[in-house]
Design an enzyme around this catalytic site. Structure first.
Site, PDB file in Angstrom:
ATOM      1  N   ARG A  71       0.865  -1.186   0.000  1.00 52.60           N
ATOM      2  CA  ARG A  71       0.000   0.000   0.000  1.00 52.60           C
ATOM      3  C   ARG A  71       0.901   1.236   0.000  1.00 52.60           C
ATOM      4  O   ARG A  71       1.462   1.607   1.017  1.00 52.60           O
ATOM      5  CB  ARG A  71      -0.917  -0.021   1.234  1.00 52.60           C
ATOM      6  CG  ARG A  71      -1.579   1.311   1.516  1.00 52.60           C
ATOM      7  CD  ARG A  71      -2.647   1.204   2.582  1.00 52.60           C
ATOM      8  NE  ARG A  71      -2.196   0.714   3.870  1.00 52.60           N
ATOM      9  CZ  ARG A  71      -1.560   1.437   4.791  1.00 52.60           C
ATOM     10  NH1 ARG A  71      -1.252   2.699   4.557  1.00 52.60           N
ATOM     11  NH2 ARG A  71      -1.228   0.905   5.949  1.00 52.60           N
TER      12      ARG A  71
ATOM     13  N   HIS B  48      -3.656   4.260   4.674  1.00 53.99           N
ATOM     14  CA  HIS B  48      -4.704   3.248   4.822  1.00 53.99           C
ATOM     15  C   HIS B  48      -6.046   3.809   4.357  1.00 53.99           C
ATOM     16  O   HIS B  48      -6.764   3.187   3.589  1.00 53.99           O
ATOM     17  CB  HIS B  48      -4.803   2.797   6.275  1.00 53.99           C
ATOM     18  CG  HIS B  48      -5.888   1.811   6.523  1.00 53.99           C
ATOM     19  ND1 HIS B  48      -5.809   0.495   6.109  1.00 53.99           N
ATOM     20  CD2 HIS B  48      -7.087   1.936   7.128  1.00 53.99           C
ATOM     21  CE1 HIS B  48      -6.906  -0.144   6.448  1.00 53.99           C
ATOM     22  NE2 HIS B  48      -7.702   0.711   7.066  1.00 53.99           N
TER      23      HIS B  48
ATOM     24  N   TYR C  48       4.248   5.762  11.173  1.00 53.34           N
ATOM     25  CA  TYR C  48       4.593   4.384  11.542  1.00 53.34           C
ATOM     26  C   TYR C  48       5.457   3.643  10.529  1.00 53.34           C
ATOM     27  O   TYR C  48       5.833   2.502  10.769  1.00 53.34           O
ATOM     28  CB  TYR C  48       3.319   3.570  11.816  1.00 53.34           C
ATOM     29  CG  TYR C  48       2.310   3.547  10.690  1.00 53.34           C
ATOM     30  CD1 TYR C  48       2.453   2.700   9.592  1.00 53.34           C
ATOM     31  CD2 TYR C  48       1.180   4.385  10.719  1.00 53.34           C
ATOM     32  CE1 TYR C  48       1.520   2.679   8.570  1.00 53.34           C
ATOM     33  CE2 TYR C  48       0.238   4.370   9.696  1.00 53.34           C
ATOM     34  CZ  TYR C  48       0.416   3.509   8.632  1.00 53.34           C
ATOM     35  OH  TYR C  48      -0.520   3.485   7.612  1.00 53.34           O
TER      36      TYR C  48
END
Length: 397
Positions: A291, A295, A304
Site C-alpha cells: 500500500r 490506509h 509508523y
C-alpha cells in the site's frame, strides 16, 4: 522465482525504536526458522520488477492466450483504476467525500485477479477493491456515493455479480463462503472470490470461513492482498508464518504471488478459479504487494513507516513494470500511452463532475435505522445534534 519473507519487513523494522526493532527482528527470526530450514517461501512471478518475462512451468499455461493487445488492455485497466483512485483522494481532500481508501500500489493485484473471473462468478469485496469493480463493469462514479454519505452502497450487486463494499473487517469472507456453498448445492460451475487484507486475516470471521469452506468443499477463492500494513501494524504482528501457509491447517492449498505482477496474478487466480469450478474446493491466494498510500485519507503513514520502505516498493510499481515490458518487448508506441493518458484525464473529469452533482448528505440520516423501534438515547442524541446544527444557522444570521 523466490523471495525471503523477511525482506518485506526489514525496512519496517528499521523504522522502529531500537528496543522494538530488536524484538521484531528476534520475533521474525523465530517465526521464519522452520520455513528457512526448508527453503525460502515461493513467490510466483512471471514478470520481474525490471519488466523482464520469466518462465514458470506451473503457471505459464494459464496465460498462453495473453497477446500484446491483451497486455495493453491490462495496462489500461491499471492506469484507469489509478486515475480514478487519485481523483477520489483529491475529492476527499476538497471536502466532497467524507473518507476514501486508496488502492495506490495494488492495481496489479486487483486487475489481474478481477480479469481472471468470469461473468457468472461472484465477487465479495472489502472497501478498497476499486480496480476489481472496474474489471467487473461497475461504473466508478457509483463507488463514491457511500463515501459521500448519500447512500448505503450505490449499485445493484446482482447487475455485475459484485457485492457491495464491506466496512466490517473480514465479514465478507463468511458471506462469500455461504454463497459458494449455495453455488455448489445448485450444481453451478461458477466460482466465488472473497477479497480481504492481511489485517483481516487475523479476524475470527476469516478463520470460520476457512473452516466452513474446507469442510463443505466450497468453490471459493480467498484473495488476500497482503499490502504489508494493517493500518499501522506490520504483517509480522499478524502472523508467524507467511500468510499463504495458513491454508495448510485448514486442508486446502495456499500460494503466494507477486502482487505487483499483473500477469502472475492473472495466472494464479485463473488456476485457483479452475480448481473451484472443478469441485476441488477453496484456495488461498496471497498477493504480496504494498500500500503506497495511506490506509485511508484519515491516516498518516509517516507516523509508523519509513520513507525508505515506500521508496523500495515504488521501484516495483506494477504499472511501471508493465510499461517497461510493453516499450521494450512489443510494438507499443508513445501514441498508445498519450491516448490512454487523455482517456484517464477524461475519466477523472467525469468522476469529479458526477460527485459534485450528487446531493449533500442528510446530516440527520445517521440516526435513522439504528433501532427498529426507536431508542431513547438515540432520540436524545438526535435532538442534541439538531441543536448543534441549528447553532451554525443562528450564527450566520
Amino acid at each position: 522465482m523466490t523471495v525471503d519473507s523477511a525482506d518485506s519487513t526489514a525496512a519496517a523494522q528499521e523504522a522502529q525504536p531500537p528496543r522494538k526493532r530488536a524484538a521484531a527482528k528476534k520475533s521474525a527470526k523465530k517465526s521464519t526458522g522452520t520455513t528457512a530450514a526448508k527453503g525460502r517461501p515461493e513467490l510466483v512471478q512471471l514478470m520481474t520488477p525490471e519488466g523482464k518475462r520469466v518462465k514458470n512451468a506451473a503457471y505459464d499455461k494459464y496465460v498462453t492466450d495473453i497477446t500484446d493487445d491483451a497486455l495493453r488492455d491490462l495496462y489500461r485497466d491499471m492506469v484507469m483504476a489509478r486515475r480514478f483512485d487519485a481523483e477520489a483522494v483529491t475529492l476527499q481532500r476538497q471536502g466532497e467525500l467524507g473518507l476514501w481508501p486508496s488502492l495506490l500500489g495494488q492495481e496489479a493485484a486487483q486487475v489481474g485477479s478481477g480479469r481472471a473471473t468470469r461473468e457468472d462468478d461472484y465477487v465479495f469485496p472489502t472497501y478498497r477493491e476499486h480496480g476489481v469493480a472496474w474489471c467487473r463493469g461497475v461504473d466508478p462514479t457509483k463507488l463514491l456515493g457511500m463515501f459521500r454519505g448519500v447512500n448505503n452502497g450505490g449499485w445493484d450487486p446482482n447487475s455485475n455479480n459484485f457485492q457491495l463494499y464491506t466496512i466490517v473487517i473480514g465479514s465478507q469472507a463468511l458471506h462469500a463462503t455461504g454463497y459458494a456453498m449455495g453455488v455448489a448445492k445448485d450444481g453451478a460451475d461458477s466460482a466465488v472470490v472473497a477479497y480481504f487484507g492481511d489485517g483481516a486475516s487475523s479476524q475470527g470471521d476469516v478463520a470460520e470461513a476457512f473452516t466452513f469452506s474446507a469442510v463443505y468443499n466450497a468453490p471459493v477463492v480467498f484473495f488476500c492482498q497482503n499490502n504489508q500494513w494493517a493500518i499501522s501494524e506490520p504483517t509480522e504482528k499478524q502472523t508467524r508464518v507467511p500468510l499463504y501457509q495458513r491454508a495448510q491447517g485448514y486442508g486446502f492449498p495456499g500460494v503466494r504471488v507477486d502482487g505487483n505482477d499483473v500477469l502472475a496474478v492473472l495466472a494464479v487466480t485463473r488456476w485457483a478459479l479452475e480448481r473451484a469450478r472443478n469441485g476441488e474446493g477453496p484456495t488461498l491466494v496471497e498477493a504480496f504487494t504494498y500500500r503506497m498510500g495511506a490506509h485511508t485519507t484519515s491516516d498518516d503513514p509517516t507516523k509508523y513507516r519509513a520513507d525508505e520502505e515506500r521508496a523500495s516498493w515504488e521501484a516495483k510499481d506494477p504499472i511501471l513494470r508493465l510499461r517497461t515490458y510493453l516499450e521494450a518487448q512489443t510494438d507499443t508506441d508513445e501514441g498508445f500511452f498519450a491516448e490512454l493518458d487523455a482517456e484517464a484525464e477524461a475519466l477523472g473529469k467525469r468522476v469529479r463532475d458526477a460527485v459534485r452533482a450528487m446531493p449533500d448528505p442528510d446530516h440527520m440520516a445517521i440516526f435513522e435505522n439504528v433501532y427498529a423501534d426507536g431508542h431513547a438515547l438515540v432520540d436524545e442524541e438526535r435532538a442534541q445534534f439538531a441543536a448543534y446544527q441549528a447553532s451554525f444557522a443562528e450564527e450566520g444570521a
